[in-house]
Design an enzyme around this catalytic site. Sequence first.
Site, mmCIF file in Angstrom:
data_model
loop_
_atom_site.group_PDB
_atom_site.id
_atom_site.type_symbol
_atom_site.label_atom_id
_atom_site.label_comp_id
_atom_site.label_asym_id
_atom_site.label_seq_id
_atom_site.Cartn_x
_atom_site.Cartn_y
_atom_site.Cartn_z
ATOM 1 N N ASP A 294 24.905 -28.015 -78.247
ATOM 2 C CA ASP A 294 23.931 -29.126 -77.668
ATOM 3 C C ASP A 294 23.517 -30.174 -78.602
ATOM 4 O O ASP A 294 23.442 -29.984 -79.752
ATOM 5 C CB ASP A 294 22.696 -28.341 -77.312
ATOM 6 C CG ASP A 294 21.830 -28.933 -76.260
ATOM 7 O OD1 ASP A 294 22.338 -29.632 -75.318
ATOM 8 O OD2 ASP A 294 20.655 -29.052 -76.599
ATOM 9 N N GLU A 341 28.538 -31.283 -76.971
ATOM 10 C CA GLU A 341 27.803 -32.057 -75.789
ATOM 11 C C GLU A 341 27.346 -33.477 -76.362
ATOM 12 O O GLU A 341 26.471 -33.673 -77.329
ATOM 13 C CB GLU A 341 26.380 -31.199 -75.730
ATOM 14 C CG GLU A 341 25.531 -31.778 -74.378
ATOM 15 C CD GLU A 341 24.622 -32.804 -74.901
ATOM 16 O OE1 GLU A 341 24.942 -34.168 -74.534
ATOM 17 O OE2 GLU A 341 23.588 -32.589 -75.355
ATOM 18 N N ASP A 394 20.519 -29.811 -66.545
ATOM 19 C CA ASP A 394 19.553 -30.742 -66.745
ATOM 20 C C ASP A 394 19.637 -31.810 -65.440
ATOM 21 O O ASP A 394 18.758 -32.491 -65.351
ATOM 22 C CB ASP A 394 19.707 -31.505 -67.908
ATOM 23 C CG ASP A 394 19.021 -30.734 -69.024
ATOM 24 O OD1 ASP A 394 18.288 -29.774 -68.867
ATOM 25 O OD2 ASP A 394 19.425 -31.019 -70.321
#
Length: 497
Positions: A294, A341, A394
Amino acid sequence: MAREAGILMPITSLPSPYGIGTLGKEAREFADFLKKAGQKIWQILPVGPTSYGDSPYQSFSTFAGNPYMIDLDTLKEEGLLTQEDIDKGYWGDSEFEIDYATIYWYRFDVLRVAFENFKKNCDRKPFTAFKRKNSKWLKNYALYMAVKKNFDMKAWTEWPDEEIKLREPDAIKKYERKFKDEIDFWSFLQYKFYEQWESFRKYVNDLGIKILGDMPIYVAMDSADTWANPEIFWFDENNQPVRVAGCPPDYFSATGQLWGNPLYDWDYLKETDYEWWFNRIAAASKLFDILRIDHFRAFDTYYAIPYPAENAIGGDWYDGPGIEFFNMMKEKLGDLPIVAEDLGDLFDSVKELLKETGYPGMKVLEFAFDSGEANDYLPHNYTENCVVYSGTHDNDTLMGWMAEAKPEDVAFARQYCKMPEWEAFNWGIIRTAYESVANTAIIQMQDILGLGTEARMNVPSTLGGNWVWRIDGSVLTDELADQLKEMVINSSRLEEN
């Protein structure tokens, strides 16, 4: 066309009679569904023990597993619980939403019964071996949780005993003696989590499916990691953050995002050959077949906000460790399968770092249709070395996005994806993902089901109402699996032609 298809589905969102998804029977049934649907990858969210706000991205430990995911029926089969023990718990009013407060108050009581029965009736040698094998992180985590429980679950920075807060050696010994049984309880939970995880992962892998796990780049301030390793973070002499993580103001937020996570002291970490980080990645690679890192951009440049702050406006950019980190990691751990990501507004240097590592980045179709043909998220701009998503945890669901998007953006999406009138919007996007040149296509389960905003997983920078969605198990039909599999097969035929 996409060579591998997968589904994003959190473990906690699985069905179960006990308020939250676990590593038990329902997880295996979902893996069976993936197999029938022609899927090769099961992507999940982080599996660490959740802290304030219930976010899997804010965990009490980057090495520990979430006790909520321990399957109670499996413990019953092992003779550690009876159905009566389980039924004493209350698991919330809804089958389709997680009530984290209720889970917290009841689940640990039931798990303590299992621990007491384990102590009385089970051979402790495998447990002892597990503790020895994982002592590097487990001793600190179990002690941290035991002391935290003693101080009414307050963050370690607020513990009233300054000596244990600052890990004075005599205080460590004192609390290890005082809370020996409590420390064993928290170690037992990890023993059972990892035991169940290994069984779960073997089942999934034996079906020819890989688990794609998610690793947050930052750790929570209130965590065993920060308490046990303050030297690796950008702290002052009182172990308080100097600066914290977040994102600068942008189109979506005039004040930016203040995440509040402590930042790393990359200079110190470099002096230690990034040992803590490489241990962390090695541990994650034992849990997962593929690892998604991430906020990859922070390895190049990261945004640092002075602490304390009310918002993210006053931050500055600093250099991360760069390609040296990944070169050293490959030397130490080999060439691990990693997804980066890389979403958001990126500097050219971030794009260059991604290219140097060779890792696939992410493309999100939900971002593709609001700025015309030049949009990087439109499939004609992809290379093969990327992973295409319908949306992420998200984002709103596809159907939620369609309901709120500008009519001209929806019209462009339909036109670009060549959707006939009879094709449902979500299936048109899924088909487009499969037909793209991206090596891998991952679709959120909510998007496959055509669910609206009510099934959204997370709204960034908000507290409450996030991470609660659970699936209705009855929707995982053979017909749905066949529909997905047919779409995977058809996209493969396009490639052959």
